[in-house]
Design a protein around this motif. Structure first.
Motif, PDB file in Angstrom:
ATOM      1  N   ALA A  97       0.829  -1.224   0.000  1.00  0.00           N
ATOM      2  CA  ALA A  97       0.000   0.000   0.000  1.00  0.00           C
ATOM      3  C   ALA A  97       0.860   1.270   0.000  1.00  0.00           C
ATOM      4  O   ALA A  97       1.951   1.291   0.572  1.00  0.00           O
ATOM      5  CB  ALA A  97      -0.921  -0.001   1.215  1.00  0.00           C
ATOM      6  N   PRO A  98       0.375   2.342  -0.628  1.00  0.00           N
ATOM      7  CA  PRO A  98       1.190   3.558  -0.730  1.00  0.00           C
ATOM      8  C   PRO A  98       1.400   4.317   0.594  1.00  0.00           C
ATOM      9  O   PRO A  98       2.517   4.760   0.861  1.00  0.00           O
ATOM     10  CB  PRO A  98       0.432   4.424  -1.750  1.00  0.00           C
ATOM     11  CG  PRO A  98      -0.933   3.843  -1.860  1.00  0.00           C
ATOM     12  CD  PRO A  98      -0.849   2.409  -1.444  1.00  0.00           C
ATOM     13  N   ARG A 154       5.234   5.507   2.658  1.00  0.00           N
ATOM     14  CA  ARG A 154       5.828   6.813   3.019  1.00  0.00           C
ATOM     15  C   ARG A 154       6.571   6.693   4.348  1.00  0.00           C
ATOM     16  O   ARG A 154       7.707   7.173   4.490  1.00  0.00           O
ATOM     17  CB  ARG A 154       4.740   7.893   3.107  1.00  0.00           C
ATOM     18  CG  ARG A 154       4.134   8.241   1.780  1.00  0.00           C
ATOM     19  CD  ARG A 154       2.911   9.126   1.951  1.00  0.00           C
ATOM     20  NE  ARG A 154       3.234  10.390   2.597  1.00  0.00           N
ATOM     21  CZ  ARG A 154       2.308  11.174   3.161  1.00  0.00           C
ATOM     22  NH1 ARG A 154       1.034  10.820   3.177  1.00  0.00           N
ATOM     23  NH2 ARG A 154       2.674  12.315   3.712  1.00  0.00           N
ATOM     24  N   LEU A 177      -3.900  -5.748   3.952  1.00  0.00           N
ATOM     25  CA  LEU A 177      -5.126  -4.990   3.648  1.00  0.00           C
ATOM     26  C   LEU A 177      -6.027  -5.775   2.705  1.00  0.00           C
ATOM     27  O   LEU A 177      -7.250  -5.651   2.757  1.00  0.00           O
ATOM     28  CB  LEU A 177      -4.782  -3.632   3.025  1.00  0.00           C
ATOM     29  CG  LEU A 177      -3.957  -2.661   3.877  1.00  0.00           C
ATOM     30  CD1 LEU A 177      -3.810  -1.329   3.151  1.00  0.00           C
ATOM     31  CD2 LEU A 177      -4.568  -2.423   5.257  1.00  0.00           C
ATOM     32  N   GLN A 201      -6.963  -4.995   8.511  1.00  0.00           N
ATOM     33  CA  GLN A 201      -7.093  -3.688   9.171  1.00  0.00           C
ATOM     34  C   GLN A 201      -8.454  -3.503   9.841  1.00  0.00           C
ATOM     35  O   GLN A 201      -8.611  -2.645  10.700  1.00  0.00           O
ATOM     36  CB  GLN A 201      -6.830  -2.553   8.156  1.00  0.00           C
ATOM     37  CG  GLN A 201      -7.940  -2.254   7.167  1.00  0.00           C
ATOM     38  CD  GLN A 201      -7.974  -3.216   5.978  1.00  0.00           C
ATOM     39  OE1 GLN A 201      -7.447  -4.312   6.026  1.00  0.00           O
ATOM     40  NE2 GLN A 201      -8.615  -2.805   4.910  1.00  0.00           N
ATOM     41  N   ALA A 246      -8.808   2.091  11.431  1.00  0.00           N
ATOM     42  CA  ALA A 246      -8.602   0.943  10.535  1.00  0.00           C
ATOM     43  C   ALA A 246      -7.728   1.257   9.323  1.00  0.00           C
ATOM     44  O   ALA A 246      -8.058   0.896   8.199  1.00  0.00           O
ATOM     45  CB  ALA A 246      -9.962   0.382  10.081  1.00  0.00           C
ATOM     46  N   ALA A 247      -6.616   1.956   9.555  1.00  0.00           N
ATOM     47  CA  ALA A 247      -5.722   2.292   8.437  1.00  0.00           C
ATOM     48  C   ALA A 247      -4.267   2.204   8.884  1.00  0.00           C
ATOM     49  O   ALA A 247      -3.941   2.364  10.067  1.00  0.00           O
ATOM     50  CB  ALA A 247      -6.041   3.693   7.911  1.00  0.00           C
ATOM     51  N   VAL A 248      -3.401   1.922   7.920  1.00  0.00           N
ATOM     52  CA  VAL A 248      -1.953   1.951   8.134  1.00  0.00           C
ATOM     53  C   VAL A 248      -1.385   3.138   7.356  1.00  0.00           C
ATOM     54  O   VAL A 248      -1.981   3.539   6.332  1.00  0.00           O
ATOM     55  CB  VAL A 248      -1.291   0.629   7.672  1.00  0.00           C
ATOM     56  CG1 VAL A 248      -1.459  -0.455   8.700  1.00  0.00           C
ATOM     57  CG2 VAL A 248      -1.802   0.166   6.311  1.00  0.00           C
ATOM     58  N   PRO A 249      -0.293   3.716   7.824  1.00  0.00           N
ATOM     59  CA  PRO A 249       0.630   3.251   8.849  1.00  0.00           C
ATOM     60  C   PRO A 249       0.157   3.586  10.266  1.00  0.00           C
ATOM     61  O   PRO A 249      -0.658   4.474  10.475  1.00  0.00           O
ATOM     62  CB  PRO A 249       1.900   4.052   8.544  1.00  0.00           C
ATOM     63  CG  PRO A 249       1.386   5.367   8.037  1.00  0.00           C
ATOM     64  CD  PRO A 249       0.173   4.999   7.231  1.00  0.00           C
ATOM     65  N   CYS A 282      -1.018   7.508  14.282  1.00  0.00           N
ATOM     66  CA  CYS A 282      -1.654   6.857  13.120  1.00  0.00           C
ATOM     67  C   CYS A 282      -1.825   7.766  11.911  1.00  0.00           C
ATOM     68  O   CYS A 282      -2.746   7.556  11.118  1.00  0.00           O
ATOM     69  CB  CYS A 282      -3.008   6.281  13.549  1.00  0.00           C
ATOM     70  SG  CYS A 282      -2.869   5.078  14.879  1.00  0.00           S
ATOM     71  N   GLU A 283      -1.005   8.765  11.731  1.00  0.00           N
ATOM     72  CA  GLU A 283      -1.002   9.576  10.501  1.00  0.00           C
ATOM     73  C   GLU A 283       0.446   9.738  10.064  1.00  0.00           C
ATOM     74  O   GLU A 283       1.326   9.987  10.920  1.00  0.00           O
ATOM     75  CB  GLU A 283      -1.597  10.969  10.744  1.00  0.00           C
ATOM     76  CG  GLU A 283      -3.104  11.042  10.694  1.00  0.00           C
ATOM     77  CD  GLU A 283      -3.695  10.766   9.310  1.00  0.00           C
ATOM     78  OE1 GLU A 283      -3.089  11.171   8.301  1.00  0.00           O
ATOM     79  OE2 GLU A 283      -4.746  10.129   9.245  1.00  0.00           O
ATOM     80  N   ASN A 284       0.692   9.661   8.751  1.00  0.00           N
ATOM     81  CA  ASN A 284       2.061   9.820   8.249  1.00  0.00           C
ATOM     82  C   ASN A 284       2.752  11.082   8.753  1.00  0.00           C
ATOM     83  O   ASN A 284       3.906  11.035   9.177  1.00  0.00           O
ATOM     84  CB  ASN A 284       2.039   9.852   6.719  1.00  0.00           C
ATOM     85  CG  ASN A 284       2.436   8.522   6.125  1.00  0.00           C
ATOM     86  OD1 ASN A 284       3.535   8.042   6.368  1.00  0.00           O
ATOM     87  ND2 ASN A 284       1.541   7.919   5.367  1.00  0.00           N
ATOM     88  N   ARG A 291     -10.546   4.284  -5.593  1.00  0.00           N
ATOM     89  CA  ARG A 291     -11.554   3.766  -4.673  1.00  0.00           C
ATOM     90  C   ARG A 291     -12.969   3.878  -5.225  1.00  0.00           C
ATOM     91  O   ARG A 291     -13.875   3.186  -4.753  1.00  0.00           O
ATOM     92  CB  ARG A 291     -11.434   4.455  -3.312  1.00  0.00           C
ATOM     93  CG  ARG A 291     -10.053   4.250  -2.686  1.00  0.00           C
ATOM     94  CD  ARG A 291     -10.029   4.564  -1.218  1.00  0.00           C
ATOM     95  NE  ARG A 291     -10.660   3.544  -0.436  1.00  0.00           N
ATOM     96  CZ  ARG A 291     -10.033   2.659   0.346  1.00  0.00           C
ATOM     97  NH1 ARG A 291      -8.732   2.673   0.466  1.00  0.00           N
ATOM     98  NH2 ARG A 291     -10.719   1.773   1.031  1.00  0.00           N
ATOM     99  N   ARG A 306     -16.207   0.182  -0.467  1.00  0.00           N
ATOM    100  CA  ARG A 306     -15.049   0.607   0.345  1.00  0.00           C
ATOM    101  C   ARG A 306     -14.431   1.866  -0.277  1.00  0.00           C
ATOM    102  O   ARG A 306     -13.215   1.970  -0.422  1.00  0.00           O
ATOM    103  CB  ARG A 306     -13.993  -0.514   0.397  1.00  0.00           C
ATOM    104  CG  ARG A 306     -14.426  -1.763   1.118  1.00  0.00           C
ATOM    105  CD  ARG A 306     -14.548  -1.594   2.623  1.00  0.00           C
ATOM    106  NE  ARG A 306     -13.317  -1.081   3.211  1.00  0.00           N
ATOM    107  CZ  ARG A 306     -13.274  -0.388   4.371  1.00  0.00           C
ATOM    108  NH1 ARG A 306     -14.373  -0.115   5.039  1.00  0.00           N
ATOM    109  NH2 ARG A 306     -12.128   0.038   4.839  1.00  0.00           N
TER     110      ARG A 306
HETATM  111  N1  LIG Z   1      -3.747  10.007   5.875  1.00  0.00           N
HETATM  112  C1  LIG Z   1      -3.345   8.657   6.174  1.00  0.00           C
HETATM  113  C2  LIG Z   1      -3.860   7.732   5.093  1.00  0.00           C
HETATM  114  C3  LIG Z   1      -3.755   6.286   5.502  1.00  0.00           C
HETATM  115  C4  LIG Z   1      -4.427   5.364   4.467  1.00  0.00           C
HETATM  116  O1  LIG Z   1      -5.296   5.787   3.694  1.00  0.00           O
HETATM  117  N2  LIG Z   1      -3.999   4.092   4.464  1.00  0.00           N
HETATM  118  C5  LIG Z   1      -4.576   3.108   3.565  1.00  0.00           C
HETATM  119  C6  LIG Z   1      -3.486   2.366   2.810  1.00  0.00           C
HETATM  120  S1  LIG Z   1      -2.787   3.381   1.563  1.00  0.00           S
HETATM  121  C7  LIG Z   1      -5.330   2.051   4.383  1.00  0.00           C
HETATM  122  O2  LIG Z   1      -4.927   1.724   5.479  1.00  0.00           O
HETATM  123  N3  LIG Z   1      -6.416   1.516   3.833  1.00  0.00           N
HETATM  124  C8  LIG Z   1      -7.230   0.572   4.510  1.00  0.00           C
HETATM  125  C9  LIG Z   1      -8.472   0.240   3.719  1.00  0.00           C
HETATM  126  O3  LIG Z   1      -8.493   0.484   2.523  1.00  0.00           O
HETATM  127  O4  LIG Z   1      -9.402  -0.307   4.326  1.00  0.00           O
HETATM  128  C10 LIG Z   1      -1.820   8.627   6.291  1.00  0.00           C
HETATM  129  O5  LIG Z   1      -1.141   9.056   5.349  1.00  0.00           O
HETATM  130  O6  LIG Z   1      -1.314   8.194   7.317  1.00  0.00           O
END
Ligand SMILES: N[C@@H](CCC(=O)N[C@@H](CS)C(=O)NCC(=O)O)C(=O)O
Length: 209
Positions: free
Chosen positions: A9-10, A14, A33, A38, A50-53, A64-66, A113, A122
């Motif tokens: 994942a992008p 980062r 993912l 997640q 529910a997101a990475v990183p 939990c934010e870049n 998306r 999603r």
């Molecule tokens: N603003 C967040 C964005 C995080 C984000 O969107 N992560 C995506 C992966 S690129 C994710 O975890 N997606 C989970 C999903 O699609 O359910 C950051 O940069 O930390």
């Protein structure tokens, strides 16, 4: 510390590049993912969004934010500097990073998306399901096209995105260019300033990750 990543994942890429540029060795856990890991209880206890990183500090705090992860790591490991030395350089890194996220990454995410069959229901990250709107994919293509024009203009006058040296903004921009390939919305080939910069930055060892 512990770093929650996803190798495909992008966004977590980062943070992965940032950690490598700092020369840090942080225990890493890969969240799949594609299998929806997640969204499971175990990961949502770490990040309810529910997101990475996600980065867990030695005190057990989850970041939990870049941008927040980058600011935290820069504060505890200042060298090499990636967030700006002077007040103005810090402002420029922040300004360009915000534009890259809002005008760049969010436009490409909007395309992916709202058009990918794998993302039906999603359309946004997070624990709640949101339906796709195909018009947003079309709008995303227009938005990223305009943003490439601005980025190419900037890189025509500056060797790197926010400064005369590599910073966090270059990490975000590199990940954006690579992410845009997923939905065939890369910068046009004749945007030579972007592609010259891309060649330099993508050759960095940390950027191979
Ligand atoms: N603003 C967040 C964005 C995080 C984000 O969107 N992560 C995506 C992966 S690129 C994710 O975890 N997606 C989970 C999903 O699609 O359910 C950051 O940069 O930390």
């Amino acid at each position: 510390m512990k770093f929650y990543d996803c190798s495909t994942a992008p966004s977590p890429r980062r943070a992965r590049i940032f950690i490598a540029e700092k020369g840090l060795d942080i225990e890493t856990v890969d969240i799949d993912l594609r299998k929806g890991e997640q969204l499971g209880d175990a990961f949502c206890k770490i990040n309810p969004r529910a997101a990475v990183p996600a980065l867990i500090t030695d005190d057990g705090e989850a970041i939990c934010e870049n941008v927040a992860i980058a600011q935290y790591l820069e504060a505890i490991h200042p060298k090499p500097n990636l967030m700006g030395h002077t007040a103005l350089e810090m402002a420029r890194v922040s300004e360009w990073n915000w534009r890259l996220e809002f005008e760049g990454l969010s436009a490409v995410a909007e395309i992916l998306r709202n058009s990918s069959p794998y993302m039906k229901g999603r359309a946004m990250t997070g624990p709640r399901n949101i339906e796709q709107l195909p018009e947003l994919a079309e709008r995303g293509r227009i938005r990223i096209g305009y943003f490439w024009e601005d980025l190419n203009a900037q890189l025509s006058t500056s060797a790197f995105v926010a400064s005369d040296r590599f910073t966090f903004a270059d990490i975000t921009a590199l990940v954006l260019v690579d992410f845009s390939k997923w939905v065939e919305s890369s910068p046009p080939e004749d945007m030579s300033a972007i592609w010259a910069w891309y060649k330099t930055v993508s050759a960095r060892p940390a950027c191979q990750l």
